[in-house]
Design an enzyme around this catalytic site. Structure first.
Site, mmCIF file in Angstrom:
data_model
loop_
_atom_site.group_PDB
_atom_site.id
_atom_site.type_symbol
_atom_site.label_atom_id
_atom_site.label_comp_id
_atom_site.label_asym_id
_atom_site.label_seq_id
_atom_site.Cartn_x
_atom_site.Cartn_y
_atom_site.Cartn_z
ATOM 1 N N CYS A 55 -25.689 -10.763 20.504
ATOM 2 C CA CYS A 55 -24.857 -11.142 19.359
ATOM 3 C C CYS A 55 -23.367 -11.093 19.692
ATOM 4 O O CYS A 55 -22.540 -11.072 18.780
ATOM 5 C CB CYS A 55 -25.147 -10.185 18.211
ATOM 6 S SG CYS A 55 -24.627 -8.504 18.614
ATOM 7 N N CYS A 117 -34.996 -18.614 29.151
ATOM 8 C CA CYS A 117 -35.316 -18.861 27.739
ATOM 9 C C CYS A 117 -34.050 -19.151 26.952
ATOM 10 O O CYS A 117 -34.079 -19.769 25.908
ATOM 11 C CB CYS A 117 -36.075 -17.691 27.137
ATOM 12 S SG CYS A 117 -35.039 -16.303 26.633
ATOM 13 N N ASN A 271 -17.555 1.628 13.832
ATOM 14 C CA ASN A 271 -18.824 1.541 13.094
ATOM 15 C C ASN A 271 -20.043 1.640 14.018
ATOM 16 O O ASN A 271 -21.150 1.311 13.635
ATOM 17 C CB ASN A 271 -18.892 0.220 12.293
ATOM 18 C CG ASN A 271 -19.967 0.246 11.223
ATOM 19 O OD1 ASN A 271 -20.115 1.255 10.523
ATOM 20 N ND2 ASN A 271 -20.730 -0.823 11.101
ATOM 21 N N GLU A 1268 -45.936 -15.636 37.467
ATOM 22 C CA GLU A 1268 -46.228 -14.210 37.347
ATOM 23 C C GLU A 1268 -46.123 -13.429 38.649
ATOM 24 O O GLU A 1268 -45.984 -12.205 38.643
ATOM 25 C CB GLU A 1268 -47.662 -14.033 36.817
ATOM 26 C CG GLU A 1268 -47.905 -14.659 35.472
ATOM 27 C CD GLU A 1268 -49.387 -14.714 35.172
ATOM 28 O OE1 GLU A 1268 -49.831 -13.937 34.325
ATOM 29 O OE2 GLU A 1268 -50.093 -15.531 35.794
HETATM 30 C C1 LIG Z 1 -25.399 0.730 21.675
HETATM 31 C C2 LIG Z 1 -24.631 2.021 21.775
HETATM 32 C C3 LIG Z 1 -24.549 2.633 23.014
HETATM 33 C C4 LIG Z 1 -23.855 3.829 23.140
HETATM 34 N N1 LIG Z 1 -23.809 4.422 24.365
HETATM 35 C C5 LIG Z 1 -23.118 5.566 24.528
HETATM 36 C C6 LIG Z 1 -23.043 6.211 25.795
HETATM 37 O O1 LIG Z 1 -23.600 5.729 26.787
HETATM 38 N N2 LIG Z 1 -22.351 7.360 25.886
HETATM 39 C C7 LIG Z 1 -21.712 7.892 24.804
HETATM 40 O O2 LIG Z 1 -21.067 8.901 24.946
HETATM 41 N N3 LIG Z 1 -21.787 7.324 23.606
HETATM 42 C C8 LIG Z 1 -22.477 6.181 23.436
HETATM 43 N N4 LIG Z 1 -22.557 5.611 22.201
HETATM 44 C C9 LIG Z 1 -21.967 6.318 21.051
HETATM 45 C C10 LIG Z 1 -20.523 5.924 20.846
HETATM 46 O O3 LIG Z 1 -19.724 6.565 21.825
HETATM 47 C C11 LIG Z 1 -20.093 6.388 19.455
HETATM 48 O O4 LIG Z 1 -20.901 5.749 18.521
HETATM 49 C C12 LIG Z 1 -18.666 6.009 19.195
HETATM 50 O O5 LIG Z 1 -17.811 6.622 20.070
HETATM 51 C C13 LIG Z 1 -18.252 6.299 17.766
HETATM 52 O O6 LIG Z 1 -16.987 5.709 17.526
HETATM 53 P P1 LIG Z 1 -16.745 4.723 16.302
HETATM 54 O O7 LIG Z 1 -15.311 4.403 16.259
HETATM 55 O O8 LIG Z 1 -17.634 3.560 16.373
HETATM 56 O O9 LIG Z 1 -17.154 5.651 15.117
HETATM 57 P P2 LIG Z 1 -17.508 5.268 13.637
HETATM 58 O O10 LIG Z 1 -18.943 4.914 13.534
HETATM 59 O O11 LIG Z 1 -16.552 4.282 13.102
HETATM 60 O O12 LIG Z 1 -17.261 6.681 12.949
HETATM 61 C C14 LIG Z 1 -18.002 7.787 13.331
HETATM 62 C C15 LIG Z 1 -17.597 9.040 12.556
HETATM 63 O O13 LIG Z 1 -16.313 9.436 12.929
HETATM 64 C C16 LIG Z 1 -15.516 9.708 11.814
HETATM 65 N N5 LIG Z 1 -14.133 9.387 12.167
HETATM 66 C C17 LIG Z 1 -13.733 8.312 12.889
HETATM 67 N N6 LIG Z 1 -12.415 8.382 13.105
HETATM 68 C C18 LIG Z 1 -11.992 9.492 12.486
HETATM 69 C C19 LIG Z 1 -10.721 10.115 12.351
HETATM 70 N N7 LIG Z 1 -9.637 9.576 12.877
HETATM 71 N N8 LIG Z 1 -10.652 11.244 11.669
HETATM 72 C C20 LIG Z 1 -11.744 11.808 11.130
HETATM 73 N N9 LIG Z 1 -12.958 11.270 11.220
HETATM 74 C C21 LIG Z 1 -13.073 10.146 11.900
HETATM 75 C C22 LIG Z 1 -16.100 8.863 10.726
HETATM 76 O O14 LIG Z 1 -15.832 9.427 9.462
HETATM 77 C C23 LIG Z 1 -17.572 8.860 11.061
HETATM 78 O O15 LIG Z 1 -18.166 9.982 10.476
HETATM 79 C C24 LIG Z 1 -23.230 4.416 22.020
HETATM 80 C C25 LIG Z 1 -23.317 3.784 20.779
HETATM 81 C C26 LIG Z 1 -24.008 2.595 20.651
HETATM 82 C C27 LIG Z 1 -24.097 1.925 19.315
HETATM 83 S S1 FES Z 2 -33.378 -13.319 28.020
HETATM 84 FE FE1 FES Z 2 -31.938 -14.150 29.404
HETATM 85 S S2 FES Z 2 -32.676 -16.135 29.695
HETATM 86 FE FE2 FES Z 2 -34.221 -15.224 28.497
HETATM 87 S S1 FES Z 3 -28.256 -8.008 18.373
HETATM 88 FE FE1 FES Z 3 -28.515 -6.720 20.078
HETATM 89 S S2 FES Z 3 -26.513 -5.995 20.340
HETATM 90 FE FE2 FES Z 3 -26.371 -7.068 18.517
#
Ligand SMILES: Cc1cc2nc3c(=O)[nH]c(=O)nc-3n(C[C@H](O)[C@H](O)[C@H](O)COP(=O)(O)OP(=O)(O)OC[C@H]3O[C@@H](n4cnc5c(N)ncnc54)[C@H](O)[C@@H]3O)c2cc1C
Ligand code: FES
Ligand code: FES
Length: 1337
Positions: A55, A117, A271, A1268
């Site tokens: 996405c 694909c 988020n 395969e």
């Molecule tokens: C697909 C995926 C892979 C990931 N892989 C890893 C990885 O390999 N290693 C790893 O360490 N992490 C990993 N993460 C986690 C990622 O590091 C955290 O989700 C991210 O750092 C959160 O930050 P955000 O800004 O998105 O937080 P948000 O989701 O926006 O907020 C998280 C929380 O923080 C609070 N908050 C945010 N800012 C403030 C502020 N300034 N003051 C007070 N509260 C605050 C919010 O209220 C909320 O409760 C992964 C996440 C995903 C979705």
């Molecule tokens: S998932 Fe990458 S080409 Fe099918």
């Molecule tokens: S649909 Fe897989 S990362 Fe968004």
């Protein structure tokens, strides 16, 4: 819904077009807005939780303070639209299209065969596009890192990287060639003849044909948004949705007031944490605060103590800031920064790093978050503010474990974080080990810091933190305190390990399992730290400290992801072949460009149909139970819910005799569909489904193969093949060994989840069914029988499928039945798109396997007898399991001629979701098992494994154990060629030398032969039909019964039609697979889809050409168009059906003999790896594959299948683990928990060679089916790892006849490389605790 008056207008741009939403819903994410709101369906949904990258879009923002425009990639599935106010979004449609112009990124990806694909392709394009917008001439490291967060299940990534190499700033090999030949080639020109007179060709695309990249053509950032950013700086924005209010304050003061007013409201930046809680955990927030415009939260200050970084700073920005700091500051000050950078290199993918914020990371503090331990040992400080004032708190382990008196208060926010400089006598290290090196949460991570008394090695302060051990990051605080004052030496290390293992408790039932491994990592990391510090001390004062023993240096350093290189060599076309004949050329995938522009339409990309409903299913939460009641009353109260559909609504057959579409009375696995909710929108349908209450009366489930054997629970009869005299064989053997092996299942993980759209035509009960199936006629048949109407009323259509691998053979028919019954009941179109987690739960997997062997052999390595017993876990219904166990039995000999051989196989019936077909159909399991017992013989005799393989390998004309004749000459040729091409013996010697020098890292190499078969053991499976029309303008429409799954079947069919009709490809079109054009089509599977349908297309074209012949004779100089016009005038039919009766095959199980397969495919792979004995990590260094592919219709397609299959096999055998609870619930239901290989997992050097000068007279144009075969060859990596482990164990005096199961994960590698550290960890007696997961194989 009427818009609340207080809602602001949300303004942002999409592909240069202004979006104004007066009614923006804070719960809506960009992905659904694009796909449903704007019908921009190029952006795909592969998982919905940020894990696959399908996405990906590019977000551009303008910072009115710095006056800079920033571009970054983002997962649109996690991006709330309300966070986009004032931004510009670019989707794949905005990058380029066939209607305007295609972008060089799209063009090169398509021309380099980087899509199969095509479902992952728009995401790949967008990741690359965002990189190029920031770095027009990126380095290869930047290119590979940019793709960290994008998964592809088809290609094996090599061609994707290859296509993007052409953008790299530094010259890469293929850019230098100028002759259309890869510079890695040592053998002459493009179509040079080799010594043996075989015409071979290398390279699949020609960079000289690429359009130049022109950055001036890109979208400019909308000036209106720049103005808006200036003007709206001081204004708070509020977006009020149905359930949630989104507030974006303009000042810090306002944010603090809001936080006081709404203390429970999250402060959402990326988020990536809150969004997941909402999606997966069902958490609802009535108010969300978005602080993105507050400049105080984005500051970057260099202070005397360290760097002060705003809490809203994104992790990708943090990385850039730290890199700058590291390059500009003295080394001694940047040790904490370097440790953070190390973690940032592997943390998530670039999209998540671009979204996630430092503050969000710190506050959400997941136990496996990688930066928090480093920040804590680095004594970072949080600068907090609230309406009560400012304060600072240290970021400590107490903070990370949520201790109330160390935490932030509900009304406080983090404004910034001080990350201190390190000191001269400081040593800081960070560690992490995950299931996959990149884009995977850590299994365990750690940060460690020691401060010495100046000029000594006496510990003044020590801090050790671990993540992934409990629900929060934990500290070994007491242990550290006890070690203060101690000298940094081996005694201290021993004591430290004991203390840490005593202090850090991990329950044997801990969620996540891998308990002993996690314990081992605690001390392995500690040991690595110990050595790193010793090494650092030595560098600081070489005269004072002893050298680290050279052998031990190998414990230092991590594996890096290096850009892969590769060669692809295939048979060239005959020099006599007419130039316009496309057969044998690496023609681009028919949809390649459309994949890259996002214009290729998949089932869920079809625009909504008037009155359409969405469907969500209610699934069993029990493995085995009686259904006491279904209460849907609450579901009906959910706004938008239209109906609830159960088995009682099925007018005809509820599925088949073997499998029900809707459960009735009893459920037989977790995930079985009980009923379905249809509603006006997909969200309403899901909410409705959550409200349906099912009452169960639980029954005892059977889950494992062991349980099934105990209960005599099987599907079908035992299958057996026996040759020679097994007893005599064992009697004649010098030695006999026995052993067992478990091979785990595998998720298909096609990027496009199962999808179906059913549209009643409103007349005569006719229905159109658009499905992502591999089996059109089965969908038609089951829907017709469910609705109790004739098949001629059901029209099944398939444009293309976003990957299938066997997982879309049986189940899509049941999904279609469910949607059709709902459509029949409501009289409205119904769309049923499975969520990733539902798809992974319901569809079933590759069969888990358990095998026992008894092998008799001579001291010189000759195997004289083998007795094999194989079991598979079939799950709860027959599905394809009987055929899978048959194939396992028939192929258990792999490449070996064993004079006395018996193999017996059984499919075990359990209460797991029904396991189903998967690429290779049982052979990857039986082949791996066969190679395991051959390896066991090598170990026992002390002979090199390749010698034992060689001496037992088939040679010349032969018969299989079931008496089918075959010629093994090409097997031998592949073997010799692979030994030579891979320089096996010299590299083996080099690996042995390396292993002598390195104690903690070891290399291993293995060469594995393969005898594979295409097709099925019943003739009727091979029949195929085609329908070819020629229109009056000379254009040609080809249809056939095969489904385009990414394997390039349609491209090959166009090549066949072009050759047979002798018209250019541009005249021919292929629009869809449909039951209306080709009835009764068989499954597209078994590697033979292209050749059987190819024969049918050939037949139809030859019929047409024959009819045209008299006209052509009359006017030989005429054009095609003239002949067609003339034929029409002469009333010659310009439409023909073609038919292929099929290869004759059969198997007589009573007699244990047959001609079970049409032909054999041989191949050999040699792989080399390096392992880290302390963590279990491994690096794929090089793979060479020699494949008996004969004359390929399309070498790009076939090499793509081999490479993609190989990487899928690497996943199967080394990485992909399905975890099941003791109650039969599958835990691994998405990319967050289930890891398929990513771009960092492919061999650094990856070469594929087709065997020269070979032909297959059976298949069309002398080709062979390559769909395969590659999967099993992934086992060469398994055995290379085994070789490395064997070297470890030999050096340590450990028994060398050790058992390895599949997948050979980091956990297994670490634990089998036993050492003092694995010796010292606590062990729990099985049976004294309830494990988190069970072994179902
Ligand atoms: C697909 C995926 C892979 C990931 N892989 C890893 C990885 O390999 N290693 C790893 O360490 N992490 C990993 N993460 C986690 C990622 O590091 C955290 O989700 C991210 O750092 C959160 O930050 P955000 O800004 O998105 O937080 P948000 O989701 O926006 O907020 C998280 C929380 O923080 C609070 N908050 C945010 N800012 C403030 C502020 N300034 N003051 C007070 N509260 C605050 C919010 O209220 C909320 O409760 C992964 C996440 C995903 C979705
Ligand atoms: S998932 Fe990458 S080409 Fe099918
Ligand atoms: S649909 Fe897989 S990362 Fe968004």
């Amino acid at each position: 819904m009427a818009c609340p008056p207080q809602s602001d207008e949300l303004i942002f741009f999409v592909n240069g077009r202004k979006m104004m939403e007066s009614c923006a819903d804070p719960e809506e994410v960009l992905l659904s807005y694009l796909r449903k709101g704007l019908c921009l369906t190029g952006t795909k949904k592969g998982c919905g939780i940020g894990g696959c990258g399908a996405c990906t879009v590019m977000i551009s923002t303008y910072d009115p303070v710095s006056k800079k425009i920033l571009h970054y990639p983002a997962n649109s599935c996690l991006l709330p639209i309300c966070s986009l106010h004032g931004t510009a979004v670019t989707t794949v449609e905005g990058v380029g299209s066939t209607k305007t112009r295609i972008h060089p990124i799209q063009e090169r990806l398509a021309k380099c065969h980087g899509s199969q694909c095509g479902f992952c392709t728009p995401g790949m394009v967008m990741s690359m596009y965002a990189l190029l917008r920031n770095h027009p001439e990126p380095s290869m490291e930047q290119i590979t890192a940019a793709l960290d967060g994008n998964l592809c299940r088809c290609t094996g990534y090599r061609p994707i990287i290859e296509s993007y190499k052409s953008f790299a700033g530094e010259p890469t090999c293929c850019q230098l060639r100028g002759t259309g030949q890869c510079c890695l080639d040592q053998e002459g020109g493009v179509s040079s003849s080799s010594d043996r007179g075989d015409r071979m060709r290398s390279g699949l695309c020609n960079p000289e044909e690429f359009q130049p990249a022109d950055p001036s053509q890109e979208f400019i950032f909308p000036p209106e948004l720049m103005r808006m950013a200036q003007e709206q700086q001081g204004r708070t924005l509020v977006f009020q949705g149905e359930r949630t209010m989104w507030i974006s304050p303009a000042s810090l003061r306002e944010l603090l007031e809001l936080k006081t007013k709404y203390p429970k409201a999250p402060v959402v930046v990326g988020n990536t944490s809150v969004g997941l809680d909402m999606k997966i955990g069902g958490v609802h927030h009535p108010v969300i605060l978005h602080p993105d415009r507050i400049s105080e939260l984005r500051i970057v200050n260099n202070t005397n103590n360290g760097l002060v970084i705003g809490a809203a700073c994104r992790l990708a920005q943090l990385r850039d800031i730290l890199m700058k700091a590291v390059s500009g500051l003295p080394e001694e000050k940047t040790k904490i920064f370097c440790a953070l950078l190390q973690q940032l290199r592997t943390l998530a993918g670039e999209q998540i790093r671009s979204l996630a914020s430092l503050g969000g990371h710190i506050v959400s503090r997941g136990s496996t978050w990688d930066l928090n331990p480093v920040l804590a040992v680095g004594n970072s400080v949080l600068n907090l503010t609230s309406t009560d004032g400012k304060r600072q708190i240290p970021l400590t382990d107490d903070f990370l474990s949520g201790c109330k008196n160390a935490d932030i208060k509900p009304n406080e926010i983090i404004v910034s974080v001080l990350i201190p400089y390190s000191k001269k006598d400081d040593f800081v290290s960070a560690f992490r080990q995950a299931e996959r090196r990149k884009n995977a949460l850590s299994i365990v991570n750690s940060a460690m810091r020691v401060l010495f008394k100046p000029g000594t090695n006496v510990i003044m302060d020590l801090n050790i933190l671990y993540g992934g051990i409990g629900s929060t990051t934990v500290s070994a605080r007491k242990s550290c305190q006890k070690l203060v004052g101690r000298q940094w030496n081996e005694h201290m290390l021993g004591e430290a390990c004991r203390l840490v293992l005593g202090e850090i408790f991990l329950s044997p039932s801990a969620p996540g399992g891998k308990v002993e491994y996690r314990r081992a990592l605690l001390v392995s990391f500690l040991f690595k730290f110990y050595l790193q510090v010793l090494h650092g001390l030595k560098i600081l004062d070489p005269s004072k400290y002893p050298d680290l023993p050279k052998k031990y240096m190998s414990a230092l350093g991590n594996f890096e992801c290096r850009p892969p290189q590769g060669r692809q060599v295939y048979q060239d076309v005959d020099p006599e072949q007419p130039p316009q004949d496309p057969v044998g050329h690496p023609i681009m995938h028919q949809s390649g460009v459309k994949h890259a522009t996002g214009e290729a339409v998949y089932c869920d990309d079809m625009h909504p149909i008037d009155g359409e409903l969405s469907l969500a299913v209610v699934k069993s939460s029990k493995a085995h139970a009686k259904i006491v009641s279904i209460d849907a009353s609450e579901a009906f109260k959910v706004p938008g819910v239209v109906d609830v559909v159960t088995a009682s609504d099925v007018p005809g057959e509820n599925g088949t005799k073997n499998e029900k579409a809707f459960a009735e009375e009893e459920v037989i696995c977790v995930g079985q569909i009980i009923c379905a909710v249809v509603a006006e929108s997909d969200i309403q349908a899901k909410r409705g489904a959550e409200k349906v209450k099912i009452q169960y009366e639980e029954l005892e489930p059977i889950l494992t193969i062991e349980d099934a054997i105990k209960h005599n629970s099987y599907i079908g009869k035992e299958k057996k093949v026996e040759k020679g005299n097994i007893e005599k064989g064992f009697n004649s053997a010098d030695e006999i060994i026995e052993g067992e092996m478990h091979i785990g299942g595998q998720e298909h993980f096609y990027l496009e989840p199962n999808s179906v759209l059913v549209v009643p035509r409103g007349e005569d009960n006719e229905m159109d069914v658009y499905s992502s199936t591999q089996y059109s006629s089965n969908v038609q048949e089951l829907v017709a029988s469910a609705l109790d109407i004739q098949s001629n009323k059901i029209m099944c259509h398939i444009k293309r499928v976003g990957g299938a691998f066997g997982g879309k053979i049986t189940k899509p028919s049941y999904f279609a039945v469910i949607a059709a019954v709902a459509a029949n009941k409501t009289g409205r179109p119904v769309r049923f798109i499975l969520e990733r987690h539902d798809d992974m739960l319901i569809v079933g997997n590759r069969h888990p396997f358990f095998g026992k062997y008894k092998v008799g052999f001579m001291n010189d390595g000759r195997i004289v007898a083998a007795d094999i017993q194989a079991y598979i876990n079939a799950g709860c219904t027959p599905d394809e399991s009987e055929m899978v166990i048959e194939f396992i039995v028939l192929k258990m000999d792999n490449a070996y001629k064993i004079p006395n051989f018996r193999v017996r196989g059984r499919a075990c019936k359990t209460h797991l979701p029904s396991n189903t077909a998967f690429r290779g159909f049982g052979f990857p399991q039986s082949g791996l098992f066969a190679e395991t017992w051959v390896t066991a013989v090598a170990t026992q005799t002390g002979l090199p494994p390749e010698q034992v393989r060689d001496m037992n390998m088939y040679e010349g004309l032969n018969v299989t154990p079931f008496k089918e004749q075959f010629d093994a000459t090409n097997l031998r040729k592949c073997w010799t060629e692979c030994l030579e091409k891979s320089e096996y013996y010299s590299r083996k010697t080099a690996a042995e030398e390396f292993n002598k020098q390195n104690y903690w890292k070891k290399k291993g190499i293995a060469i594995i032969p393969m005898k594979f078969t295409a097709g099925f053991n019943k003739t009727f499976y091979h029949q195929a039909a085609a329908l070819v029309h020629i229109y009056k303008d000379g254009s040609v429409l080809v249809t056939h019964g095969g489904v385009e799954l990414g394997q390039g079947i349609h491209t090959k069919m166009l090549q066949v039609a072009s050759r047979e009709l002798k018209v250019p490809l541009s005249y021919i079109h292929l629009c869809e697979t449909s039951t209306t054009t080709v009835p009764n089509a068989l499954i597209t599977a078994g590697s033979v889809g292209s050749e059987t349908n190819g024969k049918a297309v050939q037949d139809a074209c030859q019929i047409l050409r024959k009819r045209l012949e008299p006209i052509i004779q009359k006017n030989p100089e005429g054009k095609w168009e003239d002949w067609i016009k003339e034929a029409f005038q002469e009333s010659i039919s310009l439409s023909a059906t073609g038919y292929f009766k099929g290869y004759v095959t059969y198997m007589n199980w009573e007699k244990e003999e047959g001609h079970a397969f049409p032909y054999f495919i041989f191949g050999v792979a040699c792989s080399e790896v390096e392992i880290d004995c302390l963590t279990g990590d491994h690096q794929n260094i090089r793979t060479d594959i020699v494949m008996d592919a004969c004359f390929s219709i399309n070498p790009a397609v076939d090499i793509g299948q081999i490479e993609g299959g190989f990487i899928q096999g690497v996943g199967l055998f080394t990485m992909e683990e399905i975890k099941v609870s003791p109650e039969g619930k599958q835990y691994t239901l998405g990319p967050d928990t289930y890891k398929i290989p990513a771009v960092c997992d492919i061999p650094e050097q990856f070469n594929v060679y087709f065997l020269p000068n070979t032909r297959n007279p059976i298949a069309i144009y002398s080709s062979k089916g390559m769909g395969e075969a590659g999967v099993f060859l992934g086992s060469s990596v398994f055995f290379a790892i085994r070789d490395a482990i064997a070297s470890v164990r030999k050096e340590r005096g450990l028994p060398e006849n050790f058992t390895l199961n599949s997948p050979l994960t980091t956990e297994q590698i670490r634990m089998v490389c036993a050492d003092d550290f694995t010796e010292m960890i606590p062990r729990d007696k099985p049976g004294t605790y309830k494990p988190w997961d069970i072994e179902v194989a």
